[in-house]
Design an enzyme around this catalytic site. Structure first.
Site, short mmCIF file in Angstrom:
data_model
loop_
_atom_site.label_atom_id
_atom_site.label_comp_id
_atom_site.label_asym_id
_atom_site.label_seq_id
_atom_site.Cartn_x
_atom_site.Cartn_y
_atom_site.Cartn_z
N ASP A 1 0.85 -1.19 0.00
CA ASP A 1 0.00 0.00 0.00
C ASP A 1 0.88 1.25 0.00
O ASP A 1 2.03 1.21 0.46
CB ASP A 1 -0.96 0.00 1.19
N GLU B 1 0.14 -0.83 5.86
CA GLU B 1 1.20 -0.22 6.66
C GLU B 1 1.06 1.28 6.71
O GLU B 1 1.34 1.91 7.73
CB GLU B 1 2.56 -0.62 6.09
#
Length: 381
Positions: free
Chosen positions: A72, A136
């Site tokens: 991400d 994250e």
């Protein structure tokens, strides 16, 4: 035998618009690639957050090397500010441009490529694990933590783990992370009594109390640093009253502080200190302060030893540089992994992470794959 090109894989990942928590096809791409290479793969999604667990080898083997990373990325901001397409992975003058090129699709591509080619070339006596999250850059509540919870339930385990986050400030091989500071944020709401500014004795102004509280917090020396950590820091990050009138004493004001702390403290000890300081100011001013605290992670340290030596040796062999053992920077998912096994972070130069025109030197992606390959070879030797 066809080699796995980490730069080509980085480009494919960057072209997946996986702005957290959107998966964007990045984990699907990796799962297909790893499955074709003989890895067993599981999607470990939780509460809509995408995660991927991949293992080559027997899960019961006592020797397993793990990699951790995320696909991400943060939002791009204003697309018009970019000189290259944010998800185009365009290469210009030896640099690949795009969101996630540095943080950290290049790191994921490098360790995935290293793992795939390593098990094809020299199948190790042991297991190689890739734990990759899509959470994250977000709240991080259902990412690596979900993977670790699933591993515990399924009796999966890493003996050691390398997190592939960018760790080098200026040049390759400069720094590795053997720990991280803890982080917490605290929000304060100070309540008084609204009134006319010409008659302050009829009101209870919360602003002097808040100013006193913020001064007490900001001027306090938390510590002078420890053997592996710099001094802890406290920053006042916002102070808001929202009062447009000059003739009104407001009833309430709010503020927030962020603390980055070393191993002299815990989240709990600092939380109690913050509440005690607020209570002291309330007694002095007659105000009422509510405190809300979020602990993002505790400080941790993987003491210098076999794991850091292994990684430092490989970095020096491939770059000619001996990496500094550091605990600087923000938080990473290593703060979760540290409760599972020894963990160290090493990755690329992070100058442009989260920036407009984020970019990575293509040669460094290949160099990082070589470092990770050497780490695997030395670990299983």
């Amino acid at each position: 035998m066809t080699r796995t090109d980490p730069a080509e894989l980085t480009a494919k990942l960057v072209q997946c618009a996986s702005v957290t928590p959107v998966e964007g096809g990045a984990l699907t791409l990796l799962q297909e690639l790893l499955t074709d290479a003989g890895f067993s793969c599981w999607r470990v999604d939780r509460n809509g957050t995408p995660n991927l667990y991949a293992r080559w080898g027997d899960k019961a083997h006592p020797q397993s090397f793990g990699f951790n990373g995320h696909t991400d990325v943060v939002p791009i901001g204003e697309e018009s500010d970019w000189t290259k397409a944010p998800f185009g992975a365009e290469i210009v003058d030896g640099f690949m441009y795009g969101r996630g090129t540095t943080d950290m699709k290049s790191g994921v591509a490098a360790f995935a490529a290293a793992a795939i080619d390593f098990v094809r070339d020299t199948p190790p006596d042991g297991a190689i694990i890739l734990a990759i999250t899509g959470d994250e850059e977000g709240d991080a509540t259902d990412g690596t933590t979900a993977l670790l919870d699933w591993m515990d339930a399924e009796k999966e385990a890493m003996s050691v783990c390398l997190v592939g986050e960018p760790t080098c400030p200026d040049h390759m091989g400069q720094m590795m992370k053997i720990g991280r500071r803890g982080s917490l944020s605290a929000w304060f709401d100070v309540e008084g009594k609204q009134g006319h500014s010409a008659y302050p004795h009829r009101a209870l102004n919360p602003l002097p109390a808040m100013v006193r509280l913020m001064d007490r917090l900001a001027s306090h020396e938390l510590d002078q640093g420890t053997s592996h950590f710099d001094a802890s820091t406290l920053a006042v990050v916002t102070l808001d009253t929202g009062n447009p009138a000059t003739n009104v004493i407001p009833a309430k004001t709010s503020a927030c502080v962020n603390i980055r702390f070393n191993d002299d403290h815990t989240g709990a000890s600092l939380s109690q200190w913050l509440r005690d300081q607020a209570a002291t100011v309330d007694v002095e001013f007659g105000t009422k302060t509510s405190v809300k605290i979020k602990i993002s992670g505790e400080s941790f340290l993987t003491p210098p030893g076999p794991l850091s030596d292994l990684i430092a040796k490989a970095v020096e062999a491939e770059t000619g540089n001996t990496p500094e053992l550091s605990t600087t920077g923000g938080t990473s998912d290593a703060r979760f992994v540290k409760s599972h096994c020894p963990v160290v972070e090493f990755g690329l130069v992070g100058k442009t992470m989260h920036a407009v025109d984020e970019r990575v030197e293509v040669a460094q992606i290949h160099q990082l794959k070589s470092i990770y390959t050497r780490i695997l070879a030395d670990y299983f030797a």
